[in-house]
Motif scaffolding. Structure first.
Motif, PDB file in Angstrom:
ATOM      1  N   MET A   1       0.848  -1.226   0.041  1.00  0.00           N
ATOM      2  CA  MET A   1      -0.080  -0.019  -0.155  1.00  0.00           C
ATOM      3  C   MET A   1       0.952   1.228   0.035  1.00  0.00           C
ATOM      4  N   ARG A   2       0.404   2.227  -0.895  1.00  0.00           N
ATOM      5  CA  ARG A   2       1.372   3.497  -0.764  1.00  0.00           C
ATOM      6  C   ARG A   2       1.076   4.276   0.436  1.00  0.00           C
ATOM      7  N   LYS A   3       2.267   4.964   0.913  1.00  0.00           N
ATOM      8  CA  LYS A   3       2.062   5.787   1.814  1.00  0.00           C
ATOM      9  C   LYS A   3       1.168   7.034   1.634  1.00  0.00           C
ATOM     10  N   ILE A   4       0.648   7.353   2.793  1.00  0.00           N
ATOM     11  CA  ILE A   4      -0.341   8.644   2.678  1.00  0.00           C
ATOM     12  C   ILE A   4       0.058   9.747   3.265  1.00  0.00           C
ATOM     13  N   ILE A   5       0.184  10.821   2.610  1.00  0.00           N
ATOM     14  CA  ILE A   5       0.532  12.216   3.184  1.00  0.00           C
ATOM     15  C   ILE A   5      -0.623  13.116   3.526  1.00  0.00           C
ATOM     16  N   LEU A   6      -0.686  13.334   4.559  1.00  0.00           N
ATOM     17  CA  LEU A   6      -1.775  14.303   5.169  1.00  0.00           C
ATOM     18  C   LEU A   6      -1.440  15.517   4.885  1.00  0.00           C
ATOM     19  N   THR A   7      -2.241  16.376   4.197  1.00  0.00           N
ATOM     20  CA  THR A   7      -2.085  17.998   4.271  1.00  0.00           C
ATOM     21  C   THR A   7      -3.132  18.559   4.475  1.00  0.00           C
ATOM     22  N   CYS A   8      -3.084  19.877   4.461  1.00  0.00           N
ATOM     23  CA  CYS A   8      -4.410  20.858   4.774  1.00  0.00           C
ATOM     24  C   CYS A   8      -3.960  22.187   4.542  1.00  0.00           C
ATOM     25  N   LEU A 102      -9.358  20.709  -8.856  1.00  0.00           N
ATOM     26  CA  LEU A 102      -9.014  20.730 -10.376  1.00  0.00           C
ATOM     27  C   LEU A 102      -7.581  20.285 -10.438  1.00  0.00           C
ATOM     28  N   ALA A 103      -6.683  20.374  -9.405  1.00  0.00           N
ATOM     29  CA  ALA A 103      -5.430  20.133  -9.376  1.00  0.00           C
ATOM     30  C   ALA A 103      -5.240  18.480  -9.109  1.00  0.00           C
ATOM     31  N   ALA A 104      -6.049  18.151  -8.358  1.00  0.00           N
ATOM     32  CA  ALA A 104      -5.934  16.828  -7.779  1.00  0.00           C
ATOM     33  C   ALA A 104      -6.172  15.717  -9.172  1.00  0.00           C
ATOM     34  N   GLU A 105      -7.069  16.300  -9.748  1.00  0.00           N
ATOM     35  CA  GLU A 105      -7.762  15.494 -11.036  1.00  0.00           C
ATOM     36  C   GLU A 105      -6.536  15.182 -11.814  1.00  0.00           C
ATOM     37  N   GLN A 106      -5.381  15.926 -11.824  1.00  0.00           N
ATOM     38  CA  GLN A 106      -4.197  15.570 -12.719  1.00  0.00           C
ATOM     39  C   GLN A 106      -3.642  14.260 -12.207  1.00  0.00           C
ATOM     40  N   PHE A 107      -3.595  13.943 -11.058  1.00  0.00           N
ATOM     41  CA  PHE A 107      -2.697  12.718 -10.416  1.00  0.00           C
ATOM     42  C   PHE A 107      -3.445  11.423 -10.433  1.00  0.00           C
ATOM     43  N   ASN A 108      -4.395  11.175 -11.244  1.00  0.00           N
ATOM     44  CA  ASN A 108      -4.831   9.865 -11.711  1.00  0.00           C
ATOM     45  C   ASN A 108      -5.232   9.002 -10.306  1.00  0.00           C
ATOM     46  N   GLY A 109      -5.989   9.774  -9.534  1.00  0.00           N
ATOM     47  CA  GLY A 109      -6.603   9.146  -8.208  1.00  0.00           C
ATOM     48  C   GLY A 109      -5.595   8.920  -6.976  1.00  0.00           C
ATOM     49  N   HIS A 110      -4.450   9.712  -7.295  1.00  0.00           N
ATOM     50  CA  HIS A 110      -3.289   9.633  -5.989  1.00  0.00           C
ATOM     51  C   HIS A 110      -3.713  10.871  -4.943  1.00  0.00           C
ATOM     52  N   VAL A 111      -4.408  11.844  -5.307  1.00  0.00           N
ATOM     53  CA  VAL A 111      -4.780  12.854  -4.481  1.00  0.00           C
ATOM     54  C   VAL A 111      -6.243  13.061  -4.073  1.00  0.00           C
ATOM     55  N   PHE A 112      -6.536  12.989  -2.845  1.00  0.00           N
ATOM     56  CA  PHE A 112      -8.021  13.070  -2.464  1.00  0.00           C
ATOM     57  C   PHE A 112      -8.263  13.983  -1.807  1.00  0.00           C
ATOM     58  N   VAL A 113      -9.232  15.141  -2.153  1.00  0.00           N
ATOM     59  CA  VAL A 113      -9.557  16.363  -1.610  1.00  0.00           C
ATOM     60  C   VAL A 113     -10.950  16.423  -0.747  1.00  0.00           C
ATOM     61  N   VAL A 114     -10.834  16.653   0.507  1.00  0.00           N
ATOM     62  CA  VAL A 114     -11.912  16.761   1.245  1.00  0.00           C
ATOM     63  C   VAL A 114     -12.445  18.208   1.562  1.00  0.00           C
ATOM     64  N   ASP A 115     -13.439  18.776   0.921  1.00  0.00           N
ATOM     65  CA  ASP A 115     -13.833  20.026   1.357  1.00  0.00           C
ATOM     66  C   ASP A 115     -14.641  20.002   2.752  1.00  0.00           C
ATOM     67  N   SER A 116     -13.963  20.734   3.782  1.00  0.00           N
ATOM     68  CA  SER A 116     -14.378  20.753   5.231  1.00  0.00           C
ATOM     69  C   SER A 116     -15.719  21.559   5.199  1.00  0.00           C
ATOM     70  N   ARG A 117     -15.963  22.269   4.361  1.00  0.00           N
ATOM     71  CA  ARG A 117     -17.324  23.174   4.309  1.00  0.00           C
ATOM     72  C   ARG A 117     -17.070  24.049   5.716  1.00  0.00           C
ATOM     73  N   SER A 118     -16.044  24.394   6.193  1.00  0.00           N
ATOM     74  CA  SER A 118     -15.643  24.729   7.544  1.00  0.00           C
ATOM     75  C   SER A 118     -14.512  25.670   7.353  1.00  0.00           C
ATOM     76  N   LEU A 119     -14.153  26.140   8.567  1.00  0.00           N
ATOM     77  CA  LEU A 119     -12.935  27.002   8.878  1.00  0.00           C
ATOM     78  C   LEU A 119     -12.481  26.955   9.927  1.00  0.00           C
ATOM     79  N   SER A 120     -11.287  27.184  10.055  1.00  0.00           N
ATOM     80  CA  SER A 120     -10.481  27.214  11.409  1.00  0.00           C
ATOM     81  C   SER A 120     -10.150  25.797  11.721  1.00  0.00           C
ATOM     82  N   THR A 121     -10.517  25.584  12.981  1.00  0.00           N
ATOM     83  CA  THR A 121     -10.360  24.292  13.546  1.00  0.00           C
ATOM     84  C   THR A 121     -11.528  23.394  13.251  1.00  0.00           C
ATOM     85  N   GLY A 122     -12.621  23.819  12.591  1.00  0.00           N
ATOM     86  CA  GLY A 122     -13.602  22.991  11.941  1.00  0.00           C
ATOM     87  C   GLY A 122     -12.958  22.007  11.129  1.00  0.00           C
TER      88      GLY A 122
END
Length: 288
Positions: A1-8, A102-122
């Motif tokens: 399994m590929r290593k996962i990088i968590l970003t925000c 839109l940027a994530a779409e270029q990486f063939n399923g290796h970048v997954f984006v979650v819209d928090s629908r929030s801000l700050s520590t939400g």
């Protein structure tokens, strides 16, 4: 399994200690002040923004992160053979999340984006939950799906001490500002995390009185309204710059009202602070 990088986004407001503990990589938002661009919380602080406003009536602007910037950010992780899970600020208050997707779409399923629908520590709470799942060995796609399912369960609100910054930024009319100041009103701002609003804000209860009294009342009422469905793992007390005495006051109310396992106190980023001004404080937690 590929290593996962968590970003925000840097707007998650988790603070240096939690960011290091969770191994999160932040992408700093752009802060533009006096025609000069800065990286949020890297080479400019909320106190710098307040000083510029009080002394020179200069307000900063925030600029969205471009598709190209996100592409470059993700590219190095994917080139290293990793998958990425990225949590964004709400798409209802910034165009950055759409650029990120839109940027994530270029990486063939290796970048997954979650819209928090929030801000700050939400959004920060979702990062915490993602870190737990990554540590448990989940694949990136499943992590992103489970985190997205938690978005409606985040509860985000805060108290404003002054409307000066919202007014100066064009988000509050002069009449509303005058009325609030004359009546000593401290409005509660609620973040709407449904699919239609995606992080847009509305006014909740309008408290009246001195800030200490208002903060204690707000903290008690906010938690008591959710006693039946609180997730008692984590609560954030996030502020834009406020006295330790007021933080301690709110923390005691939290401890007296609900038995949270973790109470984190964090300071908001420039992006958040530039719109709400000093002495803003919020409670952010999850419900069942």
């Amino acid at each position: 399994m590929r290593k996962i990088i968590l970003t925000c986004d840097s707007t998650c407001d988790l603070g240096d200690e939690l960011v290091a503990k969770l191994g999160v990589t932040l992408y700093p938002f752009h802060i533009i002040l006096k025609d000069q661009s800065y990286k949020d919380n890297i080479d400019i602080t909320p106190d710098d923004l307040y000083k510029a406003y009080w002394e020179e009536k200069e307000l900063p602007k925030t600029a969205a992160v471009s598709i190209g910037e996100f592409t470059e950010f993700f590219q190095k992780f994917v080139d290293d053979g990793c998958d990425v899970v990225h949590v964004t600020i709400g798409s209802g208050i910034s165009s950055s999340p759409n650029n990120c997707k839109l940027a994530a779409e270029q990486f063939n399923g290796h970048v997954f984006v979650v819209d928090s629908r929030s801000l700050s520590t939400g959004s920060g709470m979702l990062v915490l939950e993602a870190a737990k799942r990554i540590e448990a060995g989940m694949e990136a796609k499943q992590v992103a799906e489970e985190i997205a399912a938690l978005v409606p369960k985040t509860n985000v609100s805060f108290i404003l001490d002054t409307l000066d910054f919202l007014h100066a930024g064009g988000r509050c009319s002069a009449v509303a500002k005058l009325g609030a100041n004359l009546l000593s009103l401290k409005p509660q701002i609620l973040v709407l995390n449904d699919a239609e609003n995606c992080g847009k804000m509305t006014v909740g209860k309008k408290y009246r009185g001195k800030l200490d009294k208002v903060l204690a009342q707000y903290a008690k009422e906010t938690l008591e309204n959710h006693l039946d469905d609180l997730v008692l793992d984590t609560i954030f007390i996030t502020h834009s710059g406020i006295s330790q005495e007021r933080i301690d006051l709110v923390k005691k109310v939290v401890q007296d009202t609900a038995n949270f396992k973790n109470i984190y106190v964090t300071k908001a980023s420039c992006t958040i602070s530039s719109h709400c001004g000093p002495n803003t404080l919020g409670l952010l937690f999850m419900t069942k």
